[in-house]
Design a protein around this motif. Structure first.
Motif, PDB file in Angstrom:
ATOM      1  N   LYS A 263      14.184   2.235  17.392  1.00 42.67           N
ATOM      2  CA  LYS A 263      14.090   3.290  18.401  1.00 42.67           C
ATOM      3  C   LYS A 263      14.594   2.782  19.742  1.00 42.67           C
ATOM      4  N   LYS A 264      15.678   3.365  20.222  1.00 44.80           N
ATOM      5  CA  LYS A 264      16.249   2.973  21.510  1.00 44.80           C
ATOM      6  C   LYS A 264      15.767   3.916  22.616  1.00 44.80           C
ATOM      7  N   PRO A 265      15.689   3.417  23.848  1.00 46.62           N
ATOM      8  CA  PRO A 265      15.316   4.293  24.974  1.00 46.62           C
ATOM      9  C   PRO A 265      16.409   5.329  25.229  1.00 46.62           C
ATOM     10  N   ALA A 266      16.014   6.436  25.830  1.00 43.43           N
ATOM     11  CA  ALA A 266      17.004   7.452  26.198  1.00 43.43           C
ATOM     12  C   ALA A 266      17.930   6.937  27.290  1.00 43.43           C
ATOM     13  N   VAL A 267      17.432   5.991  28.085  1.00 43.71           N
ATOM     14  CA  VAL A 267      18.194   5.425  29.204  1.00 43.71           C
ATOM     15  C   VAL A 267      18.861   4.127  28.756  1.00 43.71           C
ATOM     16  N   THR A 268      20.185   4.051  28.850  1.00 46.89           N
ATOM     17  CA  THR A 268      20.885   2.820  28.498  1.00 46.89           C
ATOM     18  C   THR A 268      20.662   1.773  29.591  1.00 46.89           C
ATOM     19  N   LEU A 269      20.976   0.534  29.282  1.00 48.18           N
ATOM     20  CA  LEU A 269      20.861  -0.526  30.286  1.00 48.18           C
ATOM     21  C   LEU A 269      21.786  -0.263  31.468  1.00 48.18           C
ATOM     22  N   GLU A 270      22.955   0.292  31.190  1.00 49.19           N
ATOM     23  CA  GLU A 270      23.900   0.584  32.264  1.00 49.19           C
ATOM     24  C   GLU A 270      23.347   1.683  33.180  1.00 49.19           C
ATOM     25  N   GLU A 271      22.772   2.726  32.586  1.00 48.84           N
ATOM     26  CA  GLU A 271      22.189   3.807  33.378  1.00 48.84           C
ATOM     27  C   GLU A 271      20.991   3.313  34.188  1.00 48.84           C
ATOM     28  N   GLN A 272      20.203   2.448  33.558  1.00 54.41           N
ATOM     29  CA  GLN A 272      19.046   1.880  34.261  1.00 54.41           C
ATOM     30  C   GLN A 272      19.496   1.049  35.454  1.00 54.41           C
ATOM     31  N   ALA A 273      20.571   0.285  35.290  1.00 55.52           N
ATOM     32  CA  ALA A 273      21.070  -0.557  36.377  1.00 55.52           C
ATOM     33  C   ALA A 273      21.597   0.298  37.541  1.00 55.52           C
ATOM     34  N   ILE A 274      22.251   1.405  37.214  1.00 53.12           N
ATOM     35  CA  ILE A 274      22.774   2.285  38.258  1.00 53.12           C
ATOM     36  C   ILE A 274      21.635   2.910  39.059  1.00 53.12           C
TER      37      ILE A 274
ATOM     38  N   VAL B 151       0.821  -1.210   0.000  1.00 46.96           N
ATOM     39  CA  VAL B 151       0.000   0.000   0.000  1.00 46.96           C
ATOM     40  C   VAL B 151       0.855   1.259   0.000  1.00 46.96           C
ATOM     41  N   LYS B 152       1.888   1.276   0.840  1.00 48.08           N
ATOM     42  CA  LYS B 152       2.798   2.427   0.912  1.00 48.08           C
ATOM     43  C   LYS B 152       4.224   1.905   1.052  1.00 48.08           C
ATOM     44  N   PRO B 153       4.930   1.742  -0.064  1.00 52.36           N
ATOM     45  CA  PRO B 153       6.258   1.123  -0.045  1.00 52.36           C
ATOM     46  C   PRO B 153       7.275   1.852   0.820  1.00 52.36           C
ATOM     47  N   ASP B 154       7.066   3.161   1.066  1.00 50.49           N
ATOM     48  CA  ASP B 154       8.025   3.915   1.877  1.00 50.49           C
ATOM     49  C   ASP B 154       7.452   4.272   3.246  1.00 50.49           C
ATOM     50  N   ALA B 155       6.582   3.421   3.759  1.00 54.20           N
ATOM     51  CA  ALA B 155       5.945   3.680   5.060  1.00 54.20           C
ATOM     52  C   ALA B 155       6.964   3.753   6.183  1.00 54.20           C
ATOM     53  N   GLN B 156       6.578   4.460   7.246  1.00 48.03           N
ATOM     54  CA  GLN B 156       7.413   4.556   8.439  1.00 48.03           C
ATOM     55  C   GLN B 156       7.126   3.366   9.354  1.00 48.03           C
ATOM     56  N   VAL B 157       8.172   2.630   9.692  1.00 54.10           N
ATOM     57  CA  VAL B 157       8.060   1.474  10.586  1.00 54.10           C
ATOM     58  C   VAL B 157       9.038   1.672  11.733  1.00 54.10           C
ATOM     59  N   VAL B 158       8.553   1.553  12.953  1.00 64.25           N
ATOM     60  CA  VAL B 158       9.443   1.710  14.097  1.00 64.25           C
ATOM     61  C   VAL B 158       9.454   0.432  14.933  1.00 64.25           C
ATOM     62  N   PHE B 159      10.638   0.005  15.307  1.00 70.85           N
ATOM     63  CA  PHE B 159      10.829  -1.136  16.198  1.00 70.85           C
ATOM     64  C   PHE B 159      11.377  -0.600  17.512  1.00 70.85           C
ATOM     65  N   LEU B 160      10.697  -0.909  18.612  1.00 69.21           N
ATOM     66  CA  LEU B 160      11.133  -0.442  19.924  1.00 69.21           C
ATOM     67  C   LEU B 160      12.290  -1.316  20.403  1.00 69.21           C
ATOM     68  N   ASP B 161      13.484  -0.829  20.184  1.00 62.72           N
ATOM     69  CA  ASP B 161      14.696  -1.605  20.481  1.00 62.72           C
ATOM     70  C   ASP B 161      15.081  -1.418  21.947  1.00 62.72           C
ATOM     71  N   THR B 162      14.558  -2.279  22.787  1.00 64.93           N
ATOM     72  CA  THR B 162      14.824  -2.212  24.226  1.00 64.93           C
ATOM     73  C   THR B 162      16.259  -2.571  24.565  1.00 64.93           C
ATOM     74  N   GLN B 163      16.982  -3.122  23.588  1.00 68.09           N
ATOM     75  CA  GLN B 163      18.346  -3.635  23.769  1.00 68.09           C
ATOM     76  C   GLN B 163      18.347  -4.921  24.594  1.00 68.09           C
ATOM     77  N   LEU B 164      17.167  -5.534  24.684  1.00 65.07           N
ATOM     78  CA  LEU B 164      17.032  -6.792  25.424  1.00 65.07           C
ATOM     79  C   LEU B 164      16.388  -7.875  24.550  1.00 65.07           C
ATOM     80  N   HIS B 165      16.401  -7.668  23.248  1.00 65.18           N
ATOM     81  CA  HIS B 165      15.727  -8.601  22.353  1.00 65.18           C
ATOM     82  C   HIS B 165      16.623  -9.790  21.987  1.00 65.18           C
ATOM     83  N   PHE B 166      15.988 -10.838  21.496  1.00 58.07           N
ATOM     84  CA  PHE B 166      16.699 -12.005  21.001  1.00 58.07           C
ATOM     85  C   PHE B 166      17.466 -11.647  19.715  1.00 58.07           C
TER      86      PHE B 166
END
Length: 234
Positions: free
Chosen positions: A95-106, A58-73
């Motif tokens: 799309k990555k969170p503004a908070v890294t895993l290291e910052e979240q752990a701290i 339908v729209k070959p150039d559509a916007q697709v976002v994947f929420l990259d938690t940095q914890l995926h398989f």
């Protein structure tokens, strides 16, 4: 234009008695209505493989976002790479969170997902999606009514109270058999974890093989009573 602010319950109806069970008709309406004001939030599970393919028609150039938690398989990243090759015009963004895993752990301690999974989901999924949906009118999701009790009343077009947006779900009438039939018929790339007892795939720490074959999401947050990450509530 239909927006959260101008929501009208008398919205257009779609015929689901066709080959795609209304999915293509819904997508054509959605992109005619919103164009680039529509974002597809894709998890790249098996439904994502199907919906990405339908969207590309339908729209070959559509916007697709994947929420990259940095914890995926790793298998999830592999299917994203395969999709990028198959659909080179799609604008697939990790799309990555503004908070890294290291910052979240701290700040919250190691393995927050074990202590407070809702907070972890908020930091790594909900807030990033809020950021992506800021400034657009609508978003696409691959929800199916068959997936869980919390999704049985999902409509093609929904007023999303959580993100104050319009949520469009083209696959609500598709069964898992429909999904797999389409994947094999069109030789689509898909997450190979599905071949190993994972009908629903999220972050690695919170996803196991399905415990109950009758419950497609029984491997998600198993033993906690949690059913959703928060993206699809309201």
């Amino acid at each position: 234009m239909l927006t959260y602010e101008t929501w009208d319950n008398n919205i257009q109806e779609f015929n689901s008695d066709n080959l795609e069970k209304g999915a293509l008709d819904v997508l054509k309406w959605a992109y005619e209505m919103y164009d680039d004001d529509l974002v597809y939030a894709c998890s790249f599970g098996i439904e994502g493989s199907v919906l990405v393919d339908l969207v590309s028609q339908v729209k070959p150039d559509a916007q697709v976002v994947f929420l990259d938690t940095q914890l995926h398989f790793q298998e999830t990243y592999e299917v994203i790479n395969a999709a990028k090759k198959r659909y080179p015009w799609l604008r697939i963004k990790l799309k990555k969170p503004a908070v890294t895993l290291e910052e979240q752990a701290i700040k919250h301690g190691k393995e927050l997902w074990k202590v407070n999974s809702n907070q972890c989901c908020s930091i790594r999924k909900i807030i990033p999606l809020e950021e992506e949906l800021n400034g657009v009118k609508a978003w696409l999701s691959g929800l199916r009514r068959e997936q869980s009790p919390t999704r049985k009343k999902t409509q093609f077009i929904n007023k999303d109270e959580r993100f104050r947006s319009i949520k469009i779900c083209p696959l609500i009438h598709w069964t898992l058999i429909d999904i797999w039939r389409y994947v094999h018929k069109h030789n689509l790339p898909y997450n190979t974890l599905h071949d190993n007892g994972y009908p629903s795939i999220g972050c690695k720490p919170c996803t196991k093989a399905a415990i109950d074959p009758e419950d497609l999401r029984s491997g998600r947050w198993s033993g906690t009573g949690k059913l959703e990450c928060g993206l699809h509530e309201g």
